[in-house]
Write a protein that holds these residues in place. Structure first.
Motif, mmCIF file in Angstrom:
data_model
loop_
_atom_site.group_PDB
_atom_site.id
_atom_site.type_symbol
_atom_site.label_atom_id
_atom_site.label_comp_id
_atom_site.label_asym_id
_atom_site.label_seq_id
_atom_site.Cartn_x
_atom_site.Cartn_y
_atom_site.Cartn_z
ATOM 1 N N SER A 44 0.840 -1.209 0.000
ATOM 2 C CA SER A 44 0.000 0.000 0.000
ATOM 3 C C SER A 44 0.869 1.251 0.000
ATOM 4 O O SER A 44 0.521 2.262 -0.605
ATOM 5 C CB SER A 44 -0.964 0.000 1.196
ATOM 6 N N GLY A 45 2.007 1.190 0.652
ATOM 7 C CA GLY A 45 2.940 2.313 0.609
ATOM 8 C C GLY A 45 3.430 2.568 -0.799
ATOM 9 O O GLY A 45 3.568 3.716 -1.231
ATOM 10 N N HIS A 46 3.645 1.486 -1.549
ATOM 11 C CA HIS A 46 4.058 1.650 -2.940
ATOM 12 C C HIS A 46 2.915 2.161 -3.811
ATOM 13 O O HIS A 46 3.125 2.939 -4.732
ATOM 14 C CB HIS A 46 4.600 0.350 -3.514
ATOM 15 N N ALA A 47 1.705 1.754 -3.502
ATOM 16 C CA ALA A 47 0.558 2.156 -4.334
ATOM 17 C C ALA A 47 0.400 3.675 -4.362
ATOM 18 O O ALA A 47 -0.133 4.224 -5.313
ATOM 19 C CB ALA A 47 -0.720 1.500 -3.827
ATOM 20 N N MET A 48 0.866 4.346 -3.335
ATOM 21 C CA MET A 48 0.736 5.801 -3.286
ATOM 22 C C MET A 48 2.011 6.516 -3.705
ATOM 23 O O MET A 48 2.079 7.745 -3.692
ATOM 24 C CB MET A 48 0.347 6.246 -1.879
ATOM 25 N N TYR A 49 3.015 5.783 -4.112
ATOM 26 C CA TYR A 49 4.336 6.346 -4.386
ATOM 27 C C TYR A 49 4.342 7.186 -5.660
ATOM 28 O O TYR A 49 3.742 6.799 -6.671
ATOM 29 C CB TYR A 49 5.318 5.186 -4.509
#
Lengths: 467, 104
Positions: free
Chosen positions: A249-254
């Motif tokens: 999820s952290g990557h999804a917003m990157y």
């Protein structure tokens, strides 16, 4: 049916693919290998000058691994945004390298689809003349003829359909011009598995940066994504990494403004209600993406153009009295430039003083633009219409830091330190001129222009048998 | 408590060529919730922190799935232009460290 996609790198060629997890990925027998090779992160220079951003040896290294792996497994290979820019040069370069690899290794015959997406600024001018609009993205003004005239190279960003069509036409390898990072994965999932665009694009969104969706932070490691009708399961091939709900999820917003939407030419992937579920301590499943097709093509256009020639010089200041008056020093230098060269401006020259130790890193975002250390480094950067002029202006600007006149200064033999007495001729200055969407006047034109934007050539490779 | 001691990740990065996006990611949902509820990070507070017009803070999102607060700032010039610092936008986050988050 579920399809497993292998993502070995977030930017092919930027630094070499890590071999260990790559081999582990191949051993898992994925259904395809997909790698993006471009980014707008690298600045406007590669597109503006139309050059690759990484040494060709590194691009060859990555392409060789991917091509040999894919041919050995007998699975498709898709490369996006070829050679960093996705221009025709980029596509042609990657096709050439693949031909060479095929010859060197005596590969059995296969077919490459080259899908080009470079667009001449003049063609965009013609579109404007026919009533189209180039809508500025995220606060940019719409582009007019002046902006297009200032553009040296432009590319259209392709979505899923041209890539999927190439696969359906029988391509074993697809080398794409500038493409949506998600679309290169989605095309394969749709073609091989008949999967819906929702989970197919979701897979691309999650896999586009390869190991960045896993923790701890490691680059250039392989990740597998199993795509099915409802979601995507991510598995890292590097044993020390884990794909957790937090890392995914952290990557999804990157690297994006809006964490909930991913736009492609023919619609938007709505990620408002994504669910992240840990299947075990290393694998995470993501579901809940919704595909919202649009009734018009909205193709993103990127472009860059040269604004002038550049020179830089590096100076330092250590005298605390001078540091307290650094703005006076810079003003003295600016005034001497005006005296000799006239007022600065886009058509004349530009000078920038980057004061490291004050606000060199953050510029106008620095909340604390004060010198409270004992020294500063100043990078003097000038832009002018010729290299000689940029060089001369930089020389005068930097030497006038040395000659700045401050009352009561103790050091009367020079007010700044030269890193070296040379002015460094830098590469030209480029600007991102286009970050727009092409909106045609009539819906009737959409399909035809879309075909004109994205042109596919089928190339037979590996027919030659070594002696 | 200072944000640097409470958050797991505080980062900045280009979001396209005209913007820099900031992510503050918390390990625990409770810490995220507490920071959101305290309102110590908002469009106005980050504009004030960085000394910019609030109009330049183009987006502000509390992203529950990642326990993350995300906001985005428009650059003055496109990334990589002469005079425009930090072409990748990756080193802009440090001023966020000292934001004070009240105890629960």
């Amino acid at each position: 049916m579920p399809i497993t996609l292998m993502s070995p790198t977030g930017h092919l060629g930027f630094t070499p693919i890590e071999r260990g997890s790559f081999e582990a990925g191949l051993a898992a027998r994925p259904d395809a290998i997909v790698a993006d090779s471009g980014s707008a992160d690298i600045g406007p220079y590669p597109l503006g000058a139309d050059v690759g951003h990484s040494p060709e040896e590194w691009q060859r290294h990555d392409l060789e691994l991917c091509l040999l792996g894919a041919r050995d497994l007998g699975v498709p290979l898709v490369i996006g945004s070829a050679s960093d820019t996705g221009t025709d040069r980029g596509v042609d370069t990657f096709v050439r390298i693949m031909r060479e690899i095929a010859r060197e290794h005596g590969l059995a015959p296969f077919t490459i689809a080259a899908v080009r997406s470079e667009i001449a600024p003049q063609t965009l001018i013609d579109h404007l003349g026919a009533g189209a609009t180039l809508l500025g993205l995220n606060g940019r003004a719409d582009a007019d003829v002046d902006v297009l005239t200032a553009t040296d190279h432009a590319v259209a960003v392709m979505g899923v359909d041209p890539i999927r069509a190439a696969l359906e036409a029988g391509a074993d390898v697809v080398v794409c011009g500038r493409s949506s990072d998600s679309a290169i994965f989605a095309a394969v999932a749709e073609h091989l598995g008949g999967l819906p665009r929702s989970t197919s694009l979701l897979a691309g969104k999650l896999l586009e940066c390869a190991s960045f969706c896993a923790e701890p932070f490691m680059g250039k490691e392989t990740v597998l994504g199993e795509v099915d009708e409802d979601g995507v399961t991510l598995t890292p091939m590097q044993p020390q990494q884990r794909c957790t709900p937090a890392s995914v999820s952290g990557h999804a917003m990157y690297e994006r403004i809006d964490p909930y939407s991913e736009h492609v030419p023919d619609g938007t992937l709505d990620m408002t209600n994504l669910r992240f579920e840990a299947l075990d301590d290393r694998r995470t499943r993501v579901s809940g993406a919704v595909w919202r097709p649009s009734d018009r093509y909205r193709v993103k256009i990127e472009g860059a153009g040269q604004t002038g020639q550049r020179a830089i010089a590096i100076m330092g200041i250590r005298d605390p009295y001078t540091l307290e008056r650094i703005d006076d020093v810079l003003q003295w230098s600016r005034d001497k430039l005006v005296e000799r060269f006239g007022a600065p401006g886009d058509a004349a020259y530009r000078v920038h003083f980057h004061v490291y130790g004050r606000n060199g890193v953050l510029g106008d975002l620095e909340p604390h633009p004060v010198v409270d250390g004992h020294e500063v480094g100043i990078v003097v950067e000038t832009v002018a219409d010729t290299p000689a002029r940029a060089h001369e202006i930089c020389t005068l600007a930097s030497r006038n830091l040395f000659y700045a006149r401050l009352p009561d200064v103790k050091g009367t033999a020079g007010g700044a330190s030269f890193f070296s007495d040379e002015v460094l001729d830098a590469r030209p200055d480029y600007r991102w001129t286009l970050n727009h969407v092409l909106a045609l006047a009539d819906v009737d034109q959409d399909a035809r222009v879309h075909e004109e934007l994205f042109r596919t050539e089928m190339i037979a490779v590996g027919m030659e048998v070594p002696a | 408590m200072r944000l640097v001691d409470l958050a797991k990740t505080i980062r900045s990065k280009n979001a396209g060529v005209d913007h820099i996006t900031f992510d503050v990611i918390f390990r625990e949902a409770a810490d995220y919730r507490r920071t959101v509820d305290a309102g110590v990070l908002s469009r106005d507070s980050v504009a004030s922190l960085y000394g910019i017009d609030p109009d330049r803070v183009v987006s502000f999102v509390a992203f529950d799935p990642a326990n993350a607060i995300k906001f985005t700032v428009r650059r003055r010039n496109p990334a990589g232009s002469a005079g425009e610092p930090d072409p990748f936008g990756s080193q802009c986050y440090a001023p966020l460290f000292d934001v004070e988050v009240p105890e629960a």
